[in-house]
Motif scaffolding. Structure first.
Motif, short mmCIF file in Angstrom:
data_model
loop_
_atom_site.label_atom_id
_atom_site.label_comp_id
_atom_site.label_asym_id
_atom_site.label_seq_id
_atom_site.Cartn_x
_atom_site.Cartn_y
_atom_site.Cartn_z
N HIS A 55 1.73 -9.21 -5.40
CA HIS A 55 1.10 -7.83 -5.48
C HIS A 55 -0.28 -7.92 -4.86
O HIS A 55 -1.22 -8.34 -5.70
CB HIS A 55 1.38 -6.95 -6.53
N LEU A 56 -0.68 -7.24 -3.91
CA LEU A 56 -2.09 -7.11 -3.35
C LEU A 56 -2.51 -5.76 -2.98
O LEU A 56 -1.50 -5.08 -2.70
CB LEU A 56 -2.06 -7.90 -2.01
N ALA A 57 -3.58 -5.37 -3.22
CA ALA A 57 -4.29 -4.10 -2.95
C ALA A 57 -5.68 -4.28 -2.36
O ALA A 57 -6.38 -5.16 -2.83
CB ALA A 57 -4.44 -3.26 -4.13
N VAL A 58 -6.12 -3.35 -1.37
CA VAL A 58 -7.33 -3.24 -0.83
C VAL A 58 -7.84 -2.08 -0.99
O VAL A 58 -7.07 -1.25 -0.60
CB VAL A 58 -7.36 -3.76 0.72
N GLY A 59 -9.01 -1.84 -1.81
CA GLY A 59 -9.48 -0.54 -2.25
C GLY A 59 -10.15 0.29 -1.22
O GLY A 59 -10.09 1.50 -1.24
N ASP A 60 -10.54 -0.37 0.06
CA ASP A 60 -11.32 0.32 0.78
C ASP A 60 -10.29 1.05 2.14
O ASP A 60 -9.56 0.23 2.62
CB ASP A 60 -12.22 -0.51 1.82
N ALA A 61 -10.12 2.32 1.83
CA ALA A 61 -8.95 3.10 2.75
C ALA A 61 -9.34 2.79 4.04
O ALA A 61 -8.36 3.02 5.12
CB ALA A 61 -8.92 4.48 2.57
N ALA A 62 -10.60 2.72 4.57
CA ALA A 62 -11.02 2.59 5.78
C ALA A 62 -10.42 1.40 6.46
O ALA A 62 -10.45 1.15 7.72
CB ALA A 62 -12.51 2.61 6.02
N LEU A 63 -9.94 0.27 5.82
CA LEU A 63 -9.33 -0.82 6.32
C LEU A 63 -7.91 -0.69 6.65
O LEU A 63 -7.29 -1.76 6.81
CB LEU A 63 -9.52 -1.82 5.27
N SER A 95 9.00 -7.18 -9.89
CA SER A 95 9.30 -6.12 -8.96
C SER A 95 9.06 -6.42 -7.67
O SER A 95 8.59 -7.80 -7.50
CB SER A 95 8.30 -4.87 -9.09
N GLU A 96 9.56 -5.87 -6.76
CA GLU A 96 9.70 -6.56 -5.20
C GLU A 96 7.96 -6.26 -4.86
O GLU A 96 7.40 -5.41 -5.36
CB GLU A 96 10.28 -5.27 -4.42
N PRO A 97 7.64 -7.30 -4.14
CA PRO A 97 6.11 -7.49 -3.54
C PRO A 97 5.61 -6.25 -2.81
O PRO A 97 6.57 -5.26 -2.29
CB PRO A 97 6.18 -8.60 -2.40
N THR A 98 4.46 -6.00 -3.17
CA THR A 98 3.74 -4.78 -2.81
C THR A 98 2.43 -5.12 -2.06
O THR A 98 1.86 -5.99 -2.59
CB THR A 98 3.69 -3.83 -3.94
N PHE A 99 1.99 -4.45 -1.11
CA PHE A 99 0.58 -4.40 -0.36
C PHE A 99 0.10 -2.95 -0.16
O PHE A 99 0.96 -2.11 0.31
CB PHE A 99 0.78 -5.17 0.72
N GLY A 100 -0.76 -2.54 -0.76
CA GLY A 100 -1.35 -1.31 -0.36
C GLY A 100 -2.79 -1.02 -0.26
O GLY A 100 -3.56 -2.14 -0.38
N VAL A 101 -3.35 -0.21 0.76
CA VAL A 101 -4.68 0.15 0.72
C VAL A 101 -4.99 1.66 0.25
O VAL A 101 -4.33 2.30 0.44
CB VAL A 101 -4.94 0.15 2.30
N GLY A 102 -6.31 1.43 -0.47
CA GLY A 102 -6.82 2.49 -0.73
C GLY A 102 -6.86 2.53 -2.43
O GLY A 102 -6.20 1.73 -3.11
N PRO A 103 -7.71 3.32 -3.10
CA PRO A 103 -7.95 3.42 -4.56
C PRO A 103 -6.55 3.64 -5.29
O PRO A 103 -6.38 2.90 -6.35
CB PRO A 103 -8.71 4.66 -4.85
N GLU A 104 -5.64 4.36 -4.77
CA GLU A 104 -4.32 4.53 -5.36
C GLU A 104 -3.61 3.00 -5.53
O GLU A 104 -3.01 2.98 -6.47
CB GLU A 104 -3.45 5.56 -4.62
N ALA A 105 -3.59 2.49 -4.45
CA ALA A 105 -2.91 0.96 -4.58
C ALA A 105 -3.69 0.31 -5.28
O ALA A 105 -2.81 -0.68 -6.06
CB ALA A 105 -3.17 0.33 -3.30
N VAL A 106 -4.83 0.18 -5.74
CA VAL A 106 -5.69 -0.66 -6.89
C VAL A 106 -5.15 0.03 -8.08
O VAL A 106 -4.81 -0.71 -8.97
CB VAL A 106 -7.12 -0.45 -6.68
N ALA A 107 -5.23 1.26 -8.37
CA ALA A 107 -4.60 1.73 -9.51
C ALA A 107 -3.22 1.35 -9.95
O ALA A 107 -2.80 1.09 -11.01
CB ALA A 107 -4.81 3.27 -9.65
N ALA A 108 -2.47 1.44 -8.78
CA ALA A 108 -0.97 1.07 -9.20
C ALA A 108 -0.79 -0.38 -9.71
O ALA A 108 0.00 -0.74 -10.45
CB ALA A 108 -0.13 1.16 -7.81
#
Length: 429
Positions: A55-63, A95-108
């Motif tokens: 599970h990975l997340a990038v906080g900067d939504a611009a990316l 849980s199934e692997p996830t990747f997200g971008v933005g503050p919501e992905a970090v919070a998740a």
């Protein structure tokens, strides 16, 4: 014994990378299941490959459209194809692997079902929601994000008490001592936490929070007028990120820690003192009603408090060579100079007033520090900006803390006001 499964928020910063080093040393007891960064995608990819993180997340939504994010997405998707991982997803172990971008992905990631512990090493007020979400999901919160308690301590501590109660009811808490829902990673609060183990909190007379004094200890205000960012970043004993290094030099860092200590240990401000200890060998002390004082000493390495936050209530083999008292030399102590270093007094005032004033103080400081690092304002302007924004908020009326949304609105107002102050300062320069 099952491994403790860990999410690291802010995994490429100083605390995050040292947390991963602790996991390397204790891979038989710890496992990384989630990693989040703000914008350091290349480093995130390297960490994810090394630890096999799902599970990975990038906080900067611009990316969001950055090709490296596509690479990260592909990396976690490949895990779905591994037979052992597919079996784990099927039987509910993961849980199934996830990747997200933005503050919501970090919070998740703070609420990841299979996570046992969330290490919050995010910088700034952005870490508050992650701390709230982690505790609301019943996770152990290993906290390095000062702002979570400085800004939202009135919300975070009741949640931590609820998780403590849940851990006791489920038989997950130690037989004696704190239940461990909120484990401080700061060296100072980790030290106080350990000094209080086995003690009656009603017999505590004072908490002594130690400070190195920063790179400008002993200087006058006149000597600080021309300080450059490079000079302020050169901390004498600790290797830290840019923002916390500047805060250490202004003593704002100690002010934030005083507010944290108030919340963490339910201690009134008149029982919390700061003492300068330049060698940084004593990480903090607790004074008791009978005059006895317990001090926590150790090597100046953050992996020690990080490891204890992850191993509690156990102690594991030292991650660094222990302190050799034969070569330590002298220990010095001094009172902090709050006239020269105004930020400590400002932070204490914010804490004593309480309500939304600490949130305003913290937001104004973040903007002022960023402006100083960008060489738009001077070093002494940091405290002046913070004081001006705090004064404006007190004139308008400090509010009782009621919600995250309220704090986020106050934070936005304080940042806008601080930016305007810095812009006027530039215009006068």
């Amino acid at each position: 014994m099952a491994k403790r499964r860990i999410v690291v928020l802010g995994s490429t910063g100083s605390i995050g990378t040292q947390t991963l080093d602790v996991v390397r040393r204790h891979g038989d007891q710890l496992e990384i299941v989630g990693l989040a960064v703000n914008g350091s995608v290349d480093a995130l990819l390297a960490q994810a490959r090394e630890f096999g993180v799902r599970h990975l997340a990038v906080g900067d939504a611009a990316l969001a459209d950055d090709p490296r994010c596509d690479e990260a997405r592909s990396l976690v998707c490949h895990l779905l194809q591994a037979p052992e991982d597919a079996a784990a997803f099927g039987n509910g172990e993961a849980s199934e692997p996830t990747f997200g971008v933005g503050p919501e992905a970090v919070a998740a990631l703070a609420q990841l079902p299979e996570a046992d512990v969330v290490v919050n090493a995010l910088v700034g007020a952005a870490g508050l929601r992650a701390s709230y979400d982690a505790l609301a999901a019943g996770k152990v919160l290993a906290l390095a994000n000062k702002e979570s308690l400085v800004v939202g301590g009135d919300l975070i501590m009741p949640l931590a008490a609820e998780v403590d109660a849940q851990r006791r009811a489920a038989g997950m808490a130690p037989a004696t001592g704190p239940a461990g829902a909120l484990m401080p990673i700061d060296s100072e609060h980790g030290a106080i936490y350990q000094c209080l183990l086995g003690e009656n909190p009603h017999e505590v007379a004072k908490l002594w929070v130690t400070a190195s004094g920063g790179p400008f200890r002993g200087r006058t205000r006149d000597e600080l007028t021309a300080i450059t960012p490079a000079q302020a970043l050169a901390h004498p004993t600790w290797n830290m990120g840019a923002k916390i290094s500047i805060d250490s030099s202004t003593l704002m860092n100690k002010g934030l820690e005083v507010i944290e200590a108030h919340h963490l240990f339910a201690m009134p401000y008149d029982k919390i003192e700061v003492v300068v200890q330049p060698q940084s060998a004593i990480h903090s002390m607790v004074e008791f009603a009978d005059g006895s004082v317990k001090a926590h000493l150790g090597t100046t390495d953050m992996r020690i408090p990080i490891q204890f936050a992850l191993s509690y209530p156990d102690r594991w083999e030292a991650p660094v060579p222990p302190l050799d008292f034969r070569t330590l030399g002298t220990l010095e102590f001094a009172a902090p100079d709050t006239d020269t270093f105004r930020c400590l007094a400002l932070a204490r005032h914010a804490g004593e007033v309480g309500g939304t004033l600490p949130a305003v103080m913290n937001a104004a400081n973040e903007i002022a520090v960023a402006s100083f690092l960008a060489e738009r304002i001077g070093y002494l302007d940091i405290a002046a900006c913070v004081e001006a924004v705090m004064d404006a908020h007190e004139r308008a009326g400090v509010q009782v803390v009621e919600s995250l949304e309220q704090l986020e609105a106050i934070d936005a107002w304080a940042r806008q006001t601080a930016r305007a102050w810095c812009a006027r300062r530039v215009g006068r320069a």
